[in-house]
Design an enzyme around this catalytic site. Structure first.
Site, short mmCIF file in Angstrom:
data_model
loop_
_atom_site.label_atom_id
_atom_site.label_comp_id
_atom_site.label_asym_id
_atom_site.label_seq_id
_atom_site.Cartn_x
_atom_site.Cartn_y
_atom_site.Cartn_z
N GLN A 85 0.83 -1.30 -0.10
CA GLN A 85 -0.01 0.03 0.06
C GLN A 85 0.95 1.16 -0.03
O GLN A 85 1.91 1.34 0.69
CB GLN A 85 -1.10 0.10 1.44
N HIS A 86 0.33 2.45 -0.86
CA HIS A 86 1.18 3.37 -0.60
C HIS A 86 0.87 4.25 0.49
O HIS A 86 -0.47 4.24 0.67
CB HIS A 86 0.79 4.38 -2.01
N PRO A 87 1.51 4.62 1.25
CA PRO A 87 1.05 5.34 2.51
C PRO A 87 0.23 6.62 2.36
O PRO A 87 -0.39 7.23 3.21
CB PRO A 87 2.33 5.90 3.30
N SER A 88 0.67 7.45 1.23
CA SER A 88 -0.17 8.61 0.88
C SER A 88 -1.17 8.72 -0.12
O SER A 88 -1.85 9.67 -0.30
CB SER A 88 0.76 9.86 0.56
N ARG B 287 -8.88 3.66 4.38
CA ARG B 287 -8.36 2.64 3.06
C ARG B 287 -8.88 1.17 3.38
O ARG B 287 -9.12 0.58 2.49
CB ARG B 287 -6.90 2.62 3.47
#
Length: 411
Positions: free
Chosen positions: A238-241, A293
């Site tokens: 997952q991309h944190p942003s 998310r």
């Protein structure tokens, strides 16, 4: 014989034709850099110790030798000289006459101990020389002079701490990303120094360390911490942003969906027939989607779970929505687009990745395959004006090496 006469003549002149590189580097970062230079026309003379670059002994192996070595050592002349001996060091000075670049990854202080330091000797003898030194941590400082290896630097420079998931703990990046990134930075530094030399007429020393290059990968992690005090955490795939920017399971295997902005999210919802998500206040902006998310992932996972991941990702991509089935190495090497982009080259039994830098007038080319240790030693020394009787004496004395007829391996 001119130095450039040693290069095979079946290619279009590359952007770096006439640029001469003495490559004393071993393993990965330096050889990767110099292969790119060679791909674009530079004359690269790779000089190994008589025992050879250690990667010649690293698997996997083909009948001809190490695939590891062959993947980063094409388009080079291959010589072998023992610089620990005075006569060998004299040979290096003779080879540097007319050279544009010297690149090496010896431990800091090695060339100085041999009387070949840049500041004291080489910069004065060869003022136009671009001297590129690749080290683990630089020459000095708390870690200066210590050995650097890719995975260790991933650990000490923080890269490993942000790779992996909360459950897995820190994980090294599967490719030798620090070494290869260091090679790319060395390439950029060499070309910048060559451009600056056009104005000043002078070379300079390039100090490229694995540690610095690894730290430069910490974006946005370092910026987030330095500017906002945000401590990065491992987020797996997952991309944190950004959300949704992560892996999903499909009927045929995992796929990755990378929705980078609100417009792409609207397009994805349209395509996946879940427009109701657009009206859900939890998902109206990227910031809200990141905050929620887990809920968004669960909803989208239900939609894609029974679909063919490859087919779905191809249809998404054609709609401008970044997505892909997660391919393994054999799959991507066999992919039609890989062939279309000429990213596999072959010559007989030699097969390797192609040239990623595409240029319209001066394209790169593969002119010579990797070779056995010392294959070009005699030709390189003759081109530097060293007579045959001296070459033969140095062969007998073990100062330089040429291939033995009994050696079966090509590289």
């Amino acid at each position: 014989m001119e130095h450039t006469d040693l290069i095979m003549k079946k290619e279009i002149a590359g952007a770096l034709t006439g640029f001469r590189v003495i490559d004393l580097s071993r393993v990965l970062a330096g050889p990767f850099c110099t292969q790119i230079l060679g791909d674009h026309g530079a004359e690269v003379v790779k000089i190994e110790p008589p025992a050879g670059d250690e990667t010649r002994g690293w698997g996997p192996f083909t009948p001809d030798g190490s695939a590891y070595y062959s993947g980063i050592n094409r388009n080079k002349l291959h010589a072998a000289v023992d610089f620990s001996k005075e006569e060998g060091r004299k040979v290096l000075l003779e080879l540097l006459a007319g050279a544009d670049v010297l690149i090496h990854n010896f431990k800091p202080g090695t060339l100085e101990r041999w009387g070949l330091g840049y500041d004291e000797v080489l910069s004065k003898a060869f003022p136009k020389l671009i001297y590129c030194q690749i080290t683990g941590f630089g020459e000095d400082g708390p870690l200066g002079g210590l050995p650097g290896y890719d995975s260790v630097v991933q650990a000490i420079a923080g890269c490993m701490s942000v790779n992996g998931s909360p459950e897995s703990g820190p994980i090294r990046v599967g490719m030798s990303i620090v070494d290869m990134g260091t090679g790319m930075n060395a390439l950029a530094a060499i070309l910048m120094a060559a451009l600056e030399r056009e104005r000043s007429g002078l070379g300079q020393k390039l100090d490229i360390s694995l540690y610095d290059c690894a730290l430069a990968y910490l974006h946005p992690h370092a910026a987030g911490y330095l500017q906002a005090g945000h401590v990065p955490v491992r987020s797996g795939n997952q991309h944190p942003s950004i959300a949704p920017y992560e892996e999903f399971a499909t009927r045929t295997g995992p796929m990755f969906l990378g929705v980078g902005n609100d417009g792409q999210f609207r397009a994805a919802c349209d395509f996946l027939a879940c427009r109701e998500l657009l009206d859900d206040p939890r998902f109206t902006t990227n910031a809200q989607r990141v905050k929620n998310r887990a809920a968004l992932h669960e909803l989208l996972q239900t939609i894609v779970a029974e679909q063919d991941g490859q087919d779905l990702s191809e249809r998404l991509l054609k709609k401008g929505i970044p997505a892909s089935a997660i391919l393994d190495v054999p799959q991507v090497l066999a992919a039609p687009h890989t062939a279309y982009r000429s990213m596999i080259v072959s010559d007989g039994d030699y097969k390797a990745l192609g040239i990623p830098i595409k240029m319209s007038r001066t394209p790169g080319s593969v002119r010579s395959k990797p070779k056995r240790l010392g294959t070009d030693t005699k030709a390189v020394l003759r081109a530097a004006g060293i007579p045959d009787e001296r070459i033969d004496r140095m062969i007998s004395d073990g100062i330089v090496k040429v291939p033995e007829r009994a050696e079966a391996k090509f590289y």
